[in-house]
Design a protein around this motif. Structure first.
Motif, PDB file in Angstrom:
ATOM      1  N   ARG A 268     -36.104-119.603 -16.631  1.00 55.95           N
ATOM      2  CA  ARG A 268     -37.216-119.218 -15.763  1.00 55.95           C
ATOM      3  C   ARG A 268     -36.871-118.646 -14.292  1.00 55.95           C
ATOM      4  O   ARG A 268     -36.544-118.993 -13.570  1.00 55.95           O
ATOM      5  N   SER A 269     -38.044-117.385 -14.470  1.00 50.72           N
ATOM      6  CA  SER A 269     -37.944-116.358 -13.242  1.00 50.72           C
ATOM      7  C   SER A 269     -38.878-117.120 -12.662  1.00 50.72           C
ATOM      8  O   SER A 269     -40.309-117.192 -13.119  1.00 50.72           O
ATOM      9  N   ILE A 270     -38.712-117.360 -11.285  1.00 48.94           N
ATOM     10  CA  ILE A 270     -40.690-117.880 -10.038  1.00 48.94           C
ATOM     11  C   ILE A 270     -40.973-116.593  -9.990  1.00 48.94           C
ATOM     12  O   ILE A 270     -42.093-116.758  -9.962  1.00 48.94           O
ATOM     13  N   ALA A 271     -40.455-115.458 -10.072  1.00 49.60           N
ATOM     14  CA  ALA A 271     -41.297-114.515  -9.572  1.00 49.60           C
ATOM     15  C   ALA A 271     -42.498-114.160 -10.746  1.00 49.60           C
ATOM     16  O   ALA A 271     -43.517-114.176 -10.185  1.00 49.60           O
ATOM     17  N   HIS A 272     -42.357-114.566 -12.450  1.00 52.46           N
ATOM     18  CA  HIS A 272     -42.946-114.038 -12.868  1.00 52.46           C
ATOM     19  C   HIS A 272     -43.972-115.267 -13.510  1.00 52.46           C
ATOM     20  O   HIS A 272     -44.884-115.452 -14.239  1.00 52.46           O
ATOM     21  N   GLU A 277     -48.429-117.204  -4.177  1.00 55.01           N
ATOM     22  CA  GLU A 277     -47.535-116.711  -3.434  1.00 55.01           C
ATOM     23  C   GLU A 277     -46.332-117.354  -2.328  1.00 55.01           C
ATOM     24  O   GLU A 277     -45.621-116.771  -1.889  1.00 55.01           O
ATOM     25  N   ALA A 278     -47.239-117.831  -1.584  1.00 54.06           N
ATOM     26  CA  ALA A 278     -46.478-118.457  -0.632  1.00 54.06           C
ATOM     27  C   ALA A 278     -45.081-119.748  -0.832  1.00 54.06           C
ATOM     28  O   ALA A 278     -44.269-119.452  -0.277  1.00 54.06           O
ATOM     29  N   THR A 285     -35.045-114.112  -3.856  1.00 54.77           N
ATOM     30  CA  THR A 285     -36.349-113.069  -5.310  1.00 54.77           C
ATOM     31  C   THR A 285     -37.316-112.470  -5.179  1.00 54.77           C
ATOM     32  O   THR A 285     -37.654-111.961  -5.850  1.00 54.77           O
ATOM     33  N   HIS A 286     -37.803-113.093  -4.051  1.00 50.87           N
ATOM     34  CA  HIS A 286     -39.458-111.917  -4.023  1.00 50.87           C
ATOM     35  C   HIS A 286     -39.118-111.268  -2.738  1.00 50.87           C
ATOM     36  O   HIS A 286     -38.230-110.800  -2.890  1.00 50.87           O
ATOM     37  N   SER A 287     -40.921-110.181  -3.246  1.00 50.30           N
ATOM     38  CA  SER A 287     -40.090-108.962  -2.391  1.00 50.30           C
ATOM     39  C   SER A 287     -40.538-109.070  -0.700  1.00 50.30           C
ATOM     40  O   SER A 287     -39.551-107.996  -0.400  1.00 50.30           O
ATOM     41  N   SER A 288     -40.770-110.230  -0.266  1.00 48.53           N
ATOM     42  CA  SER A 288     -41.012-110.025   0.900  1.00 48.53           C
ATOM     43  C   SER A 288     -39.374-110.465   1.363  1.00 48.53           C
ATOM     44  O   SER A 288     -38.946-110.371   2.593  1.00 48.53           O
TER      45      SER A 288
END
Length: 307
Positions: A268-272, A277-278, A285-288
């Motif tokens: 399970r991907s956290i990004a999806h 967002e916090a 794996t977050h873009s920040s």
């Protein structure tokens, strides 16, 4: 014995007849009624109030009587019908411009005209000295002569414009017949007020009992209405719950299958995921958390940001 020196007694001196009835001076009686308080026998001074029987009082004397209702007072009977301050009405009196009072009699050498009144009728101009019948309105306290009310018939007060009824008109210092009619009106008015209070109390008791019955009847519906809230709470728990469940499954499967995920299980991907967002920014794996090529270090340098 007696009659010395040739005195001749008369019949009325020797014979005692019936006593003559003492007649009260009408002028003195009118002065006492219209210029003095019926309770304290002091000169009337503002604020002046009147009871439902048409008697005049000083307001401070009425308050003192209500605070100390002792039977030792000789004039307590005059105000026995006054139970509280609401039983009296403060009067709106019109001053007489021709009345000087004690201003012109500083030396005591001037005759005081007791027939000259302090107050007058604001409509007709008659003096309120007892020679003319006066009345006041219980709703507003304005004082008029009876002639003014008869000549100018209206359902509204001539001074303040307040609406009134015949029951609100009270004669000041009336005759015995007037006092009897006013007393009967007063008793009827107070009886109506008592009945109104009883009905209000009964309605208040009914209004208190009805909501309790409605809450009891609405109990099952309240249980039904509570189901969506419970389902929403369950859904929230389900959203937060998969991660610990997977760990629990993983631990159990790890014991059985050497840490391998069970068949059919997908990562399970956290990004999806549907998390905020916090919450997502806590993971790498977050873009920040990702850096550009310019910000990244050389391949020889050890850094945890080289992917």
């Amino acid at each position: 014995m007696g009659c010395d020196g040739g005195t001749i007694p008369k019949r009325h001196e020797l014979v005692k007849g019936p006593k003559k009835v003492e007649k009260v001076d009408k002028d003195a009686e009118l002065v006492a009624l219209w210029n003095y308080c019926a309770l304290s026998q002091e000169i009337l001074r503002r604020p002046i109030v009147a009871c439902e029987l048409g008697r005049l009082y000083n307001k401070d004397a009425v308050i003192e009587f209500l605070l100390d209702k002792s039977s030792e007072k000789a004039l307590a009977k005059a105000a026995s019908h006054i139970k509280n301050i609401k039983n009296v009405t403060e009067l709106r009196l019109s001053d007489n411009p021709a009345w000087e009072g004690d201003k012109g009699n500083t030396k005591g050498d001037k005759h005081d005209d007791l027939q000259r009144a302090r107050f007058i009728c604001p409509v007709v101009g008659l003096e309120m000295n007892g020679r003319h019948r006066f009345c006041f309105l219980r709703c507003c306290g304005c004082v008029f002569s009876e002639r003014a009310l008869k000549e100018i018939r209206a359902e509204v007060c001539h001074t303040c414009g307040a609406a009134f009824q015949e029951d609100d008109v009270i004669v000041l210092n009336g005759t015995k017949e007037d006092v009897d009619t006013l007393r009967s009106r007063m008793e009827e008015r107070r009886l109506r007020a008592r009945l109104g209070k009883k009905t209000k109390k009964a309605k208040a008791a009914e209004s208190v009992s009805h909501p309790a019955a409605s809450e009891e009847s609405a109990g099952p519906s309240g249980m039904n209405t509570g189901k969506p809230e419970a389902s929403s709470l369950d859904s929230r728990e389900k959203k937060v719950g998969p991660a610990p469940r997977s760990t629990a499954n993983g631990s159990s499967s790890g014991k059985a299958g050497n840490g391998k995920p069970p068949c059919g299980a997908t990562k399970r991907s956290i990004a999806h995921s549907e998390e905020s967002e916090a919450y997502k920014s806590l993971f790498t794996t977050h873009s920040s958390a990702k850096r550009s090529k310019e910000e990244s270090a050389h391949w020889v340098t050890h850094t945890s940001y080289c992917f």
